[in-house]
Enzyme design. Structure first.
Site, short mmCIF file in Angstrom:
data_model
loop_
_atom_site.label_atom_id
_atom_site.label_comp_id
_atom_site.label_asym_id
_atom_site.label_seq_id
_atom_site.Cartn_x
_atom_site.Cartn_y
_atom_site.Cartn_z
N CYS A 1 -18.90 -12.42 -19.81
CA CYS A 1 -20.16 -12.70 -20.45
C CYS A 1 -20.03 -13.65 -21.52
O CYS A 1 -20.89 -14.44 -21.52
CB CYS A 1 -20.36 -11.22 -20.83
SG CYS A 1 -21.98 -11.08 -21.27
N CYS B 1 -26.07 -12.70 -20.96
CA CYS B 1 -25.80 -13.82 -20.55
C CYS B 1 -26.53 -14.08 -19.00
O CYS B 1 -26.63 -15.20 -18.71
CB CYS B 1 -24.30 -14.01 -20.24
SG CYS B 1 -23.69 -13.07 -18.36
N CYS C 1 -23.03 -7.21 -18.94
CA CYS C 1 -21.67 -7.31 -18.44
C CYS C 1 -20.48 -6.34 -18.86
O CYS C 1 -20.32 -6.21 -20.07
CB CYS C 1 -21.30 -8.67 -18.53
SG CYS C 1 -22.07 -9.85 -17.64
N GLY D 1 0.95 -1.25 0.04
CA GLY D 1 0.02 -0.01 -0.14
C GLY D 1 0.71 1.21 -0.16
O GLY D 1 0.13 2.28 -0.33
N CYS E 1 -27.77 -8.91 -16.83
CA CYS E 1 -27.19 -8.76 -18.14
C CYS E 1 -27.81 -9.27 -19.27
O CYS E 1 -28.51 -10.45 -19.06
CB CYS E 1 -25.77 -9.49 -17.98
SG CYS E 1 -25.18 -9.38 -19.79
#
Lengths: 374, 282, 189
Positions: free
Chosen positions: B271, B243, B265, B31, B240
């Protein structure tokens, strides 16, 4: 006996002769034509027209030639010419929704009516010097466009010249998610080329100023807002490039007629806005418009336009880009270049006075020091 | 074959070494933003020069590279970056998340969970989470040094006080390994939970701002929140349209002038894989 | 002069990826490809130096290996700036673990720049008591023999109060490498 320097007039003539020689460069090479500049340095032409506030590609090309490619100098030349022109009429506002599109992209939707049209862009080129361009093409006359490109051009012409591609802002408008911008017909629009800017300046004045403003200055300010100095949470809602019709309404006719087409680049930024006492949360706008193809400038302008609305929207004003007086008074490169470079002019009378003063102060100073040490 | 006019992966070996050393430090201090000698690349700043430099320093002949932008392999910039690495390395590329050893991304984490050994390379525009609150780097660096994140919590709490919610929807700040507040790059906050204890190594490159940071695998990444206002991700009413997935990040696509919308998606590989599976079942 | 990597571009890339894996998954043993040279340092130590060190880094070597042959080799292949001052070193090579200087003699970085620390490359043999490692990069925990003497582990533990400052270690046994970034917690059984 010493003789003071004279003969300024002769010196200036000589300087201009040298300048002409330097502009021309090596005599054995062909001279650049204005047409070549207009065609092959068209992005320079766009910038000079935009900041020169004059849509005339061949005059802009001439200015670039005369200024040896120094664009700020060329802008100055075009401004100086523009100021001599009479104002014959005022056009109707151009309608960019009816643009003949050459490029149109939105960063806010993956796909949308009218599609993403990449057009002629450097965006996804790899910046590797193309050494093939070192040598001029041998014979371009019979080569013409590749067959592939011709088909593409034809397709683009037929698709885009007929269909009107709706603007992204209008789509967002249907849901009321973005602030509405109502035309205010009854309030006259100021003209900063005729009158001095009055502060505080309304958005009409600010946008005019930004449109003429120096690309580098606006770029730096717009960049600063992205880095936190006046952040506006921007998204490039839409950028479009293409030709629009310019119309005027002659009083004797009473209806508008088209007097020609100009190429413009338009950028509409969509910016987060959390709402305030008077306004609900919604997206707000920043707007940029330039002559020709000047995308960087249009985007920077839109960022700064939105940042300058901080006070109107009740946001804290902490950074340079949010301060209208700071931005408007320093954006013009003809003004800025003149004043910075005027330091080259003789200042010896003033300097002489300063010399006197400093000598006096130092004398006092050392006298004081003597007293204290004694 | 790679382009013989340039070194493998474009960067010279000394630059790669410098970036590799910085990357090891970044991994050792999760980080923390490690400054590095970012180079000019043949793409503009903002196009992913940080991510590209990381990829160039990581990639080898055995790798399979996937590049996405907004979650999709076919967005223009993803295509352009993929083409750049094909040209400069000749390395295999893929659109399949599961086949990739290196995934360079802008603005998304793939929906398919990443595996141990994979490396996710983020393109980062602005690395410091404090920069909107304190744009001066010298000041922000002191705050990171002392783990003094009061202004960040104050800002988030003010959002809640005024608007009832934290107004960050993307680039939502996270706490890494209980030590450094970090920007996850502008991924939607929907993706934030995927960063926590991820099996893959996550590396972040900010070219213009000249910073590299990293999150090792199996490392705690917590989205900042408050006990009475826990972190939440976006949810859609739609699934979606292609899909049928109801647990993915959806793109909103305007399909006509009347503002008709379609949702699909954002992750094109996820997808398409689902569509192929459904086609196979039928 | 003896040879270094056969293919410096691809061999150093491979080595780096192994080192990166070791550093991001502490306790995971990686094996670096061997180099056919006769020098008083381990194969993996040499590979790490060839991969990470150059003119812009300073290198400290313990007395055991600060010999002409190695110095000439490093000068030719790595261009490293060899220093005798532990505090200046960005990388340090310890081949005689019994004679390792006190860890506090090496740079641990500063609060604002914790990456300014020294990375220690320590040659040992991965034998002896088992240690349990936890921390970033480790799923739950991992147990293995590190071959580090207890006083050294105690010194390392003492540095943990300085976090995020600290010392990163790369342990070497022949061609094998285990990395211990400063964030790894070690418990010895």
């Amino acid at each position: 006996m010493y003789v003071a320097v004279k003969g300024g007039e002769k010196a200036i003539d000589e300087a201009h002769a040298l300048l002409a020689e330097r502009r021309r460069g090596e005599q054995s090479l062909a001279e650049l034509t204005v047409e070549q500049i207009e065609q092959q340095l068209s992005l320079s032409v766009s910038r000079v027209m935009t900041e020169g506030s004059c849509y005339d590609p061949s005059l802009a090309a001439l200015a670039i030639k005369q200024a040896q490619g120094d664009l700020v100098e060329a802008i100055f030349l075009l401004r100086a010419y523009r100021t001599t022109l009479p104002r014959l009429a005022t056009t109707e506002p151009i309608d960019t929704a009816n643009m003949h599109i050459k490029r149109r992209i939105s960063a806010t939707f993956k796909d949308l009516p009218g599609g993403q049209i990449l057009g002629p862009t450097y965006d996804y080129t790899h910046r590797l010097l193309d050494f093939k361009l070192m040598v001029a093409e041998q014979d371009t006359s019979d080569k013409g466009l590749s067959a592939e490109l011709e088909i593409l051009n034809e397709q683009m012409d037929s698709e885009t010249s007929e269909a009107v591609i709706p603007r992204v802002m209008d789509l967002l408008n249907q849901e009321g998610l973005i602030e509405k911008e109502q035309p205010i017909d009854d309030i006259p629009v100021d003209d900063i080329t005729r009158e001095a800017i009055k502060l505080p300046a309304d958005r009409d004045v600010r946008l005019q100023n930004l449109a003429r403003g120096d690309e580098g200055f606006l770029l730096a300010l717009g960049y600063a807002t992205q880095r936190g100095y006046g952040h506006t949470h921007p998204f490039a809602g839409e950028i479009r490039l293409g030709d629009v019709e310019v119309e005027i309404t002659p009083p004797e006719l009473g209806f508008s007629i088209c007097i020609g087409e100009i190429e413009v680049t338009e950028c509409e930024m969509v910016n987060q806005f959390k709402g305030s006492k008077d306004k609900p949360p919604q997206f707000t706008r920043g707007y940029g418009l330039t002559f020709g193809y000047s995308e960087r400038k249009a985007m920077a302008m839109a960022l700064v336009d939105r940042a300058l609305r901080a006070e109107e929207l009740g946001e804290p004003v902490k950074s340079a880009a949010q301060d209208p007086e700071f931005v408007l008074m320093h954006s013009d490169n003809v003004e800025a270049s003149g004043f910075v470079q005027h330091l080259k002019l003789p200042h010896y009378v003033d300097f002489q006075s300063e010399l006197e003063l400093i000598r006096k102060l130092r004398a006092n100073d050392s006298a004081d020091n003597k007293e204290t040490t004694e | 074959m790679s382009d013989p006019d340039y070194n493998f992966a474009y960067l010279d070996e000394q630059t790669k070494r410098m970036i590799r050393r910085s990357l090891l430090k970044a991994v050792a201090i999760p980080g923390y933003q490690v400054p590095f000698g970012s180079r000019e690349m043949p793409m503009p700043y903002g196009w992913g020069t940080g991510g590209i430099q990381l990829t160039a320093s990581l990639i080898g002949l055995d790798d399979t590279l996937k590049v996405i932008d907004q979650g999709s392999d076919d967005t223009t910039n993803a295509v352009s970056i993929r083409k750049f690495f094909r040209r400069t390395t000749g390395v295999a590329t893929t659109e399949k998340t599961t086949e990739a050893t290196l995934i360079q991304t802008r603005h998304r984490i793939p929906e398919t969970p990443l595996q141990k050994g994979q490396i996710l390379i983020y393109q980062v525009p602005i690395p410091d989470p404090l920069s909107f609150l304190e744009p001066r780097e010298t000041e922000a660096r002191k705050m990171h040094a002392l783990s003094e994140y009061g202004i960040m919590h104050t800002k988030l709490y003010e959002d809640i006080a005024h608007y009832g919610a934290i107004l960050h929807t993307y680039d939502y700040p996270v706490m890494v390994n209980d030590r450094y507040v970090m920007r996850p790059s502008p991924i939607p906050k929907f993706d934030n939970p995927k960063m926590d204890n991820m099996h893959a190594l996550q590396v972040f490159g900010a070219g213009r701002e000249k910073r590299i940071y990293a999150v090792p695998p199996y490392t705690k990444v917590k989205s900042l929140d408050f006990e009475d206002h826990p972190f939440e991700v976006q949810r859609w009413e739609n699934s979606c349209a292609l899909c049928g997935a109801d647990n993915t990040f959806l793109d909103e696509i305007v399909v006509d002038d009347h503002g008709e919308r379609l949702f699909a998606c954002a992750d094109s590989d996820y997808c398409q894989t689902r569509q192929a599976e459904q086609g196979g079942q039928r | 002069m003896q040879a270094a990597f056969q293919d410096s571009v691809h061999d150093s890339q491979q080595c780096f990826r192994h080192i990166l894996k070791a550093m991001s998954e502490p306790g995971t043993k990686v094996t670096l490809p061997s180099i056919d040279v006769e020098l008083p340092i381990a194969n993996a130590t040499l590979s790490i130096l060839l991969t990470l060190v150059d003119q812009s880094t300073s290198l400290w070597l313990d007395d055991d290996v600060r010999q002409r042959a190695l110095l000439d080799y490093l000068d030719f292949h790595v261009g490293a700036v060899v220093t005798r001052n532990t505090q200046d070193a960005s990388f340090a090579v310890v081949t005689d673990i019994g004679a390792i200087p006190d860890l506090t003699l090496f740079s641990v970085g500063t609060e604002e720049q914790p990456h300014g620390n020294c990375t220690l490359i320590i040659e040992t043999s991965f034998q002896g008591k088992l240690s349990r490692l936890t921390g970033p990069g480790i799923e739950n925990d991992v147990e293995l023999a590190l071959g580090l003497p207890e006083p050294l582990l105690d010194q390392r533990q003492a540095l943990s109060v300085l976090a995020p400052c600290g010392i990163d270690m790369i342990l070497v046994d022949g061609n094998d490498v285990i990395a211990l970034p400063r964030t790894t917690q070690i418990e010895v059984y």
